[in-house]
Design a protein around this motif. Structure first.
Motif, mmCIF file in Angstrom:
data_model
loop_
_atom_site.group_PDB
_atom_site.id
_atom_site.type_symbol
_atom_site.label_atom_id
_atom_site.label_comp_id
_atom_site.label_asym_id
_atom_site.label_seq_id
_atom_site.Cartn_x
_atom_site.Cartn_y
_atom_site.Cartn_z
ATOM 1 N N THR A 145 0.853 -1.184 0.000
ATOM 2 C CA THR A 145 0.000 0.000 0.000
ATOM 3 C C THR A 145 0.892 1.238 0.000
ATOM 4 O O THR A 145 2.018 1.206 0.492
ATOM 5 N N ALA A 146 0.373 2.323 -0.546
ATOM 6 C CA ALA A 146 1.086 3.604 -0.522
ATOM 7 C C ALA A 146 0.073 4.714 -0.730
ATOM 8 O O ALA A 146 -0.876 4.558 -1.505
ATOM 9 N N ASP A 147 0.267 5.833 -0.025
ATOM 10 C CA ASP A 147 -0.661 6.940 -0.206
ATOM 11 C C ASP A 147 -0.329 7.700 -1.492
ATOM 12 O O ASP A 147 0.681 7.430 -2.156
ATOM 13 N N GLY A 148 -1.191 8.651 -1.843
ATOM 14 C CA GLY A 148 -1.020 9.372 -3.098
ATOM 15 C C GLY A 148 -0.197 10.634 -2.983
ATOM 16 O O GLY A 148 -0.070 11.378 -3.962
ATOM 17 N N TYR A 149 0.401 10.886 -1.824
ATOM 18 C CA TYR A 149 1.144 12.119 -1.601
ATOM 19 C C TYR A 149 2.636 11.920 -1.823
ATOM 20 O O TYR A 149 3.462 12.118 -0.935
ATOM 21 N N PHE A 150 2.986 11.500 -3.024
ATOM 22 C CA PHE A 150 4.393 11.314 -3.373
ATOM 23 C C PHE A 150 4.748 12.270 -4.501
ATOM 24 O O PHE A 150 3.916 12.615 -5.349
ATOM 25 N N LYS A 151 5.989 12.697 -4.533
ATOM 26 C CA LYS A 151 6.460 13.623 -5.559
ATOM 27 C C LYS A 151 7.353 12.926 -6.582
ATOM 28 O O LYS A 151 7.460 13.387 -7.713
ATOM 29 N N ASP A 152 7.996 11.855 -6.155
ATOM 30 C CA ASP A 152 8.932 11.133 -7.020
ATOM 31 C C ASP A 152 8.349 9.761 -7.340
ATOM 32 O O ASP A 152 8.036 8.988 -6.431
ATOM 33 N N ASP A 153 8.214 9.449 -8.619
ATOM 34 C CA ASP A 153 7.658 8.157 -9.024
ATOM 35 C C ASP A 153 8.588 6.989 -8.728
ATOM 36 O O ASP A 153 8.118 5.864 -8.503
ATOM 37 N N GLU A 154 9.888 7.220 -8.751
ATOM 38 C CA GLU A 154 10.855 6.112 -8.716
ATOM 39 C C GLU A 154 10.710 5.195 -7.504
ATOM 40 O O GLU A 154 10.656 3.968 -7.667
ATOM 41 N N PRO A 155 10.662 5.719 -6.280
ATOM 42 C CA PRO A 155 10.535 4.818 -5.123
ATOM 43 C C PRO A 155 9.245 3.997 -5.165
ATOM 44 O O PRO A 155 9.242 2.816 -4.797
ATOM 45 N N ILE A 156 8.162 4.624 -5.622
ATOM 46 C CA ILE A 156 6.877 3.923 -5.710
ATOM 47 C C ILE A 156 6.955 2.807 -6.742
ATOM 48 O O ILE A 156 6.503 1.671 -6.504
ATOM 49 N N LYS A 176 -4.795 12.910 -12.868
ATOM 50 C CA LYS A 176 -3.472 12.423 -12.465
ATOM 51 C C LYS A 176 -3.331 10.925 -12.632
ATOM 52 O O LYS A 176 -2.311 10.434 -13.128
ATOM 53 N N GLN A 177 -4.350 10.148 -12.214
ATOM 54 C CA GLN A 177 -4.205 8.694 -12.247
ATOM 55 C C GLN A 177 -4.108 8.153 -13.672
ATOM 56 O O GLN A 177 -3.317 7.238 -13.955
ATOM 57 N N GLU A 178 -4.909 8.703 -14.585
ATOM 58 C CA GLU A 178 -4.870 8.234 -15.967
ATOM 59 C C GLU A 178 -3.526 8.545 -16.618
ATOM 60 O O GLU A 178 -2.923 7.688 -17.299
ATOM 61 N N ILE A 179 -3.044 9.760 -16.398
ATOM 62 C CA ILE A 179 -1.756 10.159 -16.972
ATOM 63 C C ILE A 179 -0.620 9.352 -16.348
ATOM 64 O O ILE A 179 0.318 8.937 -17.034
ATOM 65 N N TRP A 180 -0.707 9.093 -15.046
ATOM 66 C CA TRP A 180 0.328 8.314 -14.345
ATOM 67 C C TRP A 180 0.407 6.891 -14.894
ATOM 68 O O TRP A 180 1.492 6.370 -15.148
ATOM 69 N N MET A 181 -0.732 6.261 -15.090
ATOM 70 C CA MET A 181 -0.733 4.892 -15.624
ATOM 71 C C MET A 181 -0.173 4.857 -17.040
ATOM 72 O O MET A 181 0.629 3.979 -17.381
ATOM 73 N N HIS A 182 -0.603 5.797 -17.863
ATOM 74 C CA HIS A 182 -0.128 5.848 -19.247
ATOM 75 C C HIS A 182 1.376 6.058 -19.303
ATOM 76 O O HIS A 182 2.096 5.390 -20.071
ATOM 77 N N LYS A 183 1.875 6.953 -18.482
ATOM 78 C CA LYS A 183 3.301 7.277 -18.461
ATOM 79 C C LYS A 183 4.159 6.107 -17.978
ATOM 80 O O LYS A 183 5.230 5.831 -18.542
ATOM 81 N N ASN A 184 3.692 5.410 -16.949
ATOM 82 C CA ASN A 184 4.523 4.409 -16.295
ATOM 83 C C ASN A 184 4.231 2.965 -16.674
ATOM 84 O O ASN A 184 4.947 2.058 -16.247
#
Length: 255
Positions: A145-156, A176-184
């Protein structure tokens, strides 16, 4: 476990365009089957569940529009999308609420001991949601589990890849969630991702979902508005969306 053979791929003709956003014309059973099929492939596929607000946002947000267009499964979460499709003369089979589609996948994961990772919401919410989900679906393995208050994608991303979940819920809110999934997506070792907004708050018990009777009447949006009047600025997009559909139909530009 649900499975239907020969389901269409992304971009197939069964997709229906509603004001510039293409939806897979699936009912709940077909959507769940497709999602499980994608999960089994472990290709980092992702699911988006646009409502009228997200469809409207796509008009001005190119990154969101691309993320939705490139999704492997696009289902109509909002009743307004269903009404819009009818107005345009291109009806969709039925509304497929993201939370209900997620629940169908939880059932399948529970049967096979699959792994689930929860990402998003405020600190502590994902953990509470994990407790509820584990109680209702005891066969599921909550692998992180992880909350959504992160600034750096790498550790997540590192944590998610180490856990290698079958299903990753990305609950960061639109866009944010749609763009995050597409990007990563190309970098993630997951079976399937789903962008599900405030679903973790529902499972955590901090937000109450509309009673089933309201859901069946397609009035879940109204229930949420009554409970949270501050949502009025967001809800105003529903009549604007429907008026745009009516205007397109009148102009003879239905898709």
């Amino acid at each position: 476990m649900l499975f239907i053979s020969a389901l269409p791929e992304k971009g197939d003709t069964l997709r229906t365009e509603i004001l510039g956003v293409e939806f897979d014309n699936f009912n709940m059973e077909e959507a769940a089957s497709k999602a499980l099929e994608l999960m089994k492939q472990r290709s980092g596929a992702y699911v988006v569940t646009p409502n009228p607000e997200i469809v409207w946002m796509c008009r001005d947000n190119a990154a969101l529009k691309e993320a939705v267009a490139e999704a492997d499964l696009v289902v109509a979460d909002g009743i307004g999308v269903i009404y819009g499709a009818r107005i345009l003369g291109t009806p969709l089979k039925e509304r497929v609420p993201g939370i209900d589609l997620g629940t169908e996948l939880f059932k399948a994961l529970s049967e096979k001991g699959g792994k689930l990772y929860l990402l998003g919401a405020k600190p502590g919410i994902a953990e509470k949601a994990a407790e509820t989900i584990s109680g209702r679906f005891p066969g599921i393995k909550i692998c992180g589990t992880a909350d959504g208050y992160f600034k750096d994608d790498e550790p997540i991303i590192e944590k998610i890849n180490a856990a290698a979940p079958d299903l990753l819920l990305v609950c960061l809110g639109a866009p944010k969630q749609e763009i995050w999934m597409h990007k990563n997506a190309p970098r993630l070792n997951v079976g399937l991702m789903m962008g599900l907004g405030g679903v973790l708050d529902v499972f955590a018990g901090t937000v109450q979902r509309a009673p089933e009777s309201w859901q069946k009447l397609g009035l879940e949006w109204l229930y949420r508005l009554i409970r949270q009047p501050s949502r009025i600025k967001r809800m105003i997009k529903l009549p604007v969306f429907l008026l745009a559909a009516i205007g397109q139909r009148i102009r003879g530009k239905k898709k």
